[in-house]
Design a protein around this motif. Structure first.
Motif, PDB file in Angstrom:
ATOM      1  N   MET A   1     -19.481  40.967 -36.299  1.00  0.00           N
ATOM      2  CA  MET A   1     -20.582  39.996 -36.181  1.00  0.00           C
ATOM      3  C   MET A   1     -21.844  40.667 -35.648  1.00  0.00           C
ATOM      4  N   VAL A   2     -21.705  41.432 -34.585  1.00  0.00           N
ATOM      5  CA  VAL A   2     -22.862  42.101 -33.978  1.00  0.00           C
ATOM      6  C   VAL A   2     -23.485  43.082 -34.971  1.00  0.00           C
ATOM      7  N   ALA A   3     -22.647  43.878 -35.629  1.00  0.00           N
ATOM      8  CA  ALA A   3     -23.155  44.873 -36.577  1.00  0.00           C
ATOM      9  C   ALA A   3     -23.867  44.215 -37.759  1.00  0.00           C
ATOM     10  N   LEU A   4     -23.304  43.135 -38.292  1.00  0.00           N
ATOM     11  CA  LEU A   4     -23.948  42.439 -39.409  1.00  0.00           C
ATOM     12  C   LEU A   4     -25.255  41.784 -38.972  1.00  0.00           C
TER      13      LEU A   4
ATOM     14  N   ASP B   1     -33.232  34.840 -43.516  1.00  0.00           N
ATOM     15  CA  ASP B   1     -32.833  33.608 -44.196  1.00  0.00           C
ATOM     16  C   ASP B   1     -31.320  33.398 -44.187  1.00  0.00           C
ATOM     17  N   LEU B   2     -30.604  34.260 -43.440  1.00  0.00           N
ATOM     18  CA  LEU B   2     -29.150  34.153 -43.316  1.00  0.00           C
ATOM     19  C   LEU B   2     -28.765  34.205 -41.840  1.00  0.00           C
ATOM     20  N   GLN B   3     -27.547  33.727 -41.537  1.00  0.00           N
ATOM     21  CA  GLN B   3     -27.059  33.761 -40.162  1.00  0.00           C
ATOM     22  C   GLN B   3     -25.585  34.135 -40.148  1.00  0.00           C
TER      23      GLN B   3
ATOM     24  N   LYS C   1     -21.549  26.103 -50.903  1.00  0.00           N
ATOM     25  CA  LYS C   1     -22.871  26.516 -51.392  1.00  0.00           C
ATOM     26  C   LYS C   1     -23.714  27.141 -50.287  1.00  0.00           C
ATOM     27  N   GLU C   2     -23.368  26.864 -49.032  1.00  0.00           N
ATOM     28  CA  GLU C   2     -24.132  27.376 -47.897  1.00  0.00           C
ATOM     29  C   GLU C   2     -23.601  28.718 -47.383  1.00  0.00           C
ATOM     30  N   ILE C   3     -22.508  29.197 -47.957  1.00  0.00           N
ATOM     31  CA  ILE C   3     -21.881  30.445 -47.505  1.00  0.00           C
ATOM     32  C   ILE C   3     -22.187  31.567 -48.495  1.00  0.00           C
ATOM     33  N   VAL C   4     -22.607  32.700 -47.947  1.00  0.00           N
ATOM     34  CA  VAL C   4     -22.894  33.886 -48.754  1.00  0.00           C
ATOM     35  C   VAL C   4     -21.717  34.864 -48.709  1.00  0.00           C
ATOM     36  N   LEU C   5     -21.124  35.012 -47.515  1.00  0.00           N
ATOM     37  CA  LEU C   5     -20.032  35.954 -47.322  1.00  0.00           C
ATOM     38  C   LEU C   5     -18.987  35.338 -46.404  1.00  0.00           C
TER      39      LEU C   5
ATOM     40  N   GLY D   1     -13.344  20.895 -50.112  1.00  0.00           N
ATOM     41  CA  GLY D   1     -13.128  19.604 -50.750  1.00  0.00           C
ATOM     42  C   GLY D   1     -12.576  18.652 -49.718  1.00  0.00           C
ATOM     43  N   PRO D   2     -12.268  17.435 -50.105  1.00  0.00           N
ATOM     44  CA  PRO D   2     -11.783  16.454 -49.122  1.00  0.00           C
ATOM     45  C   PRO D   2     -10.435  16.798 -48.492  1.00  0.00           C
ATOM     46  N   THR D   3      -9.644  17.650 -49.156  1.00  0.00           N
ATOM     47  CA  THR D   3      -8.336  18.021 -48.608  1.00  0.00           C
ATOM     48  C   THR D   3      -8.182  19.531 -48.436  1.00  0.00           C
ATOM     49  N   ARG D   4      -9.309  20.263 -48.517  1.00  0.00           N
ATOM     50  CA  ARG D   4      -9.271  21.719 -48.340  1.00  0.00           C
ATOM     51  C   ARG D   4     -10.387  22.128 -47.383  1.00  0.00           C
ATOM     52  N   SER D   5      -9.999  22.842 -46.355  1.00  0.00           N
ATOM     53  CA  SER D   5     -10.952  23.273 -45.344  1.00  0.00           C
ATOM     54  C   SER D   5     -10.427  24.544 -44.688  1.00  0.00           C
ATOM     55  N   PHE D   6     -11.284  25.574 -44.624  1.00  0.00           N
ATOM     56  CA  PHE D   6     -10.873  26.842 -44.023  1.00  0.00           C
ATOM     57  C   PHE D   6     -11.923  27.318 -43.034  1.00  0.00           C
ATOM     58  N   ILE D   7     -11.492  28.165 -42.111  1.00  0.00           N
ATOM     59  CA  ILE D   7     -12.374  28.742 -41.106  1.00  0.00           C
ATOM     60  C   ILE D   7     -12.260  30.258 -41.214  1.00  0.00           C
ATOM     61  N   PRO D   8     -13.232  30.914 -41.869  1.00  0.00           N
ATOM     62  CA  PRO D   8     -13.175  32.378 -41.953  1.00  0.00           C
ATOM     63  C   PRO D   8     -13.311  33.011 -40.573  1.00  0.00           C
ATOM     64  N   ASP D   9     -12.839  34.240 -40.446  1.00  0.00           N
ATOM     65  CA  ASP D   9     -12.956  34.957 -39.174  1.00  0.00           C
ATOM     66  C   ASP D   9     -14.405  35.299 -38.865  1.00  0.00           C
ATOM     67  N   VAL D  10     -15.164  35.653 -39.877  1.00  0.00           N
ATOM     68  CA  VAL D  10     -16.606  35.893 -39.778  1.00  0.00           C
ATOM     69  C   VAL D  10     -17.196  35.333 -41.051  1.00  0.00           C
ATOM     70  N   GLN D  11     -18.402  34.793 -40.960  1.00  0.00           N
ATOM     71  CA  GLN D  11     -19.047  34.275 -42.157  1.00  0.00           C
ATOM     72  C   GLN D  11     -20.558  34.426 -42.047  1.00  0.00           C
ATOM     73  N   VAL D  12     -21.186  34.470 -43.203  1.00  0.00           N
ATOM     74  CA  VAL D  12     -22.642  34.510 -43.273  1.00  0.00           C
ATOM     75  C   VAL D  12     -23.069  33.275 -44.049  1.00  0.00           C
ATOM     76  N   ALA D  13     -23.888  32.463 -43.398  1.00  0.00           N
ATOM     77  CA  ALA D  13     -24.371  31.214 -43.988  1.00  0.00           C
ATOM     78  C   ALA D  13     -25.883  31.292 -44.171  1.00  0.00           C
ATOM     79  N   THR D  14     -26.388  30.406 -45.008  1.00  0.00           N
ATOM     80  CA  THR D  14     -27.838  30.317 -45.148  1.00  0.00           C
ATOM     81  C   THR D  14     -28.425  29.811 -43.840  1.00  0.00           C
ATOM     82  N   ASP D  15     -29.635  30.238 -43.545  1.00  0.00           N
ATOM     83  CA  ASP D  15     -30.283  29.791 -42.311  1.00  0.00           C
ATOM     84  C   ASP D  15     -30.512  28.280 -42.352  1.00  0.00           C
TER      85      ASP D  15
END
Length: 190
Positions: free
Chosen positions: A54-57, A64-66, A103-107, A76-90
């Protein structure tokens, strides 16, 4: 913990709306087709790698990213995950919500643990790709730290391998990144 044990989903399984009713008790809850998955606490190695990544990225991340972690992606309504690290739009980060849409996730980055082998190697990349998340990194830790970088092929609806990094993460996408693997490695593993 008692509240979580007393809460039961509707007959058709768990939904992302049900997650809102669960206590904020620090447990990591994900959904796979209405089945509630609760992960054990991660290892120290897992957390050190995630924190250092996270720090390095963040150091080179465009404005425009975070870079973040621990935020749910509702596929979806029955699918939800939590990545260990993620990059989202600002823009998504400015909402200050408890979850993002694909749509808000880049990586999305997953660090493979002994209890997450099939999820991180097979299931999550398939579902992240079908949801349209452009980049997926899988970090293996069994024989040193190895980063498997993948990019979405929109025609296939699947990820294609881009590069395997075992000494240095050096890529131009999703932005120019240059991180020595040694920087992510916990001190006791050097």
């Amino acid at each position: 913990m008692t509240a979580a044990l007393e809460f039961f989903p509707r007959g058709s399984g768990w939904t992302t709306d049900d997650l809102e009713d669960l206590p904020d008790d620090g447990l990591r809850r994900e959904l796979l087709d209405g089945v509630l998955l609760v992960s054990p606490s991660p290892t120290d190695i897992h957390q050190i790698i995630a924190g250092r990544l996270m720090v390095a990225l963040e150091e080179t991340c465009p404005s425009d990213l975070q870079v973040t972690q621990g935020v749910e992606i509702r596929i979806g309504p029955t699918r939800s995950f939590i990545p260990d690290v993620q990059v989202a739009t600002d823009e998504a980060a400015q909402r200050r919500g408890r979850y993002y849409t694909p749509k808000e996730i880049v990586l999305a980055v997953e660090i493979v643990s002994p209890t997450s082998l099939a999820m991180d190697r097979v299931m999550k990349p398939a579902l992240y790709a079908s949801a349209g998340i452009p980049y997926y990194w899988r970090i293996e830790t069994t024989n040193g730290i190895v980063v498997h970088a993948q990019k979405l092929d929109p025609e296939l609806g699947a990820y294609r391998p881009v590069e395997l990094f075992d000494a240095r993460i050096r890529t131009l996408e999703p932005w120019p990144i240059d991180i020595p693997i040694k920087r992510l490695t916990p001190r006791h593993l050097l």
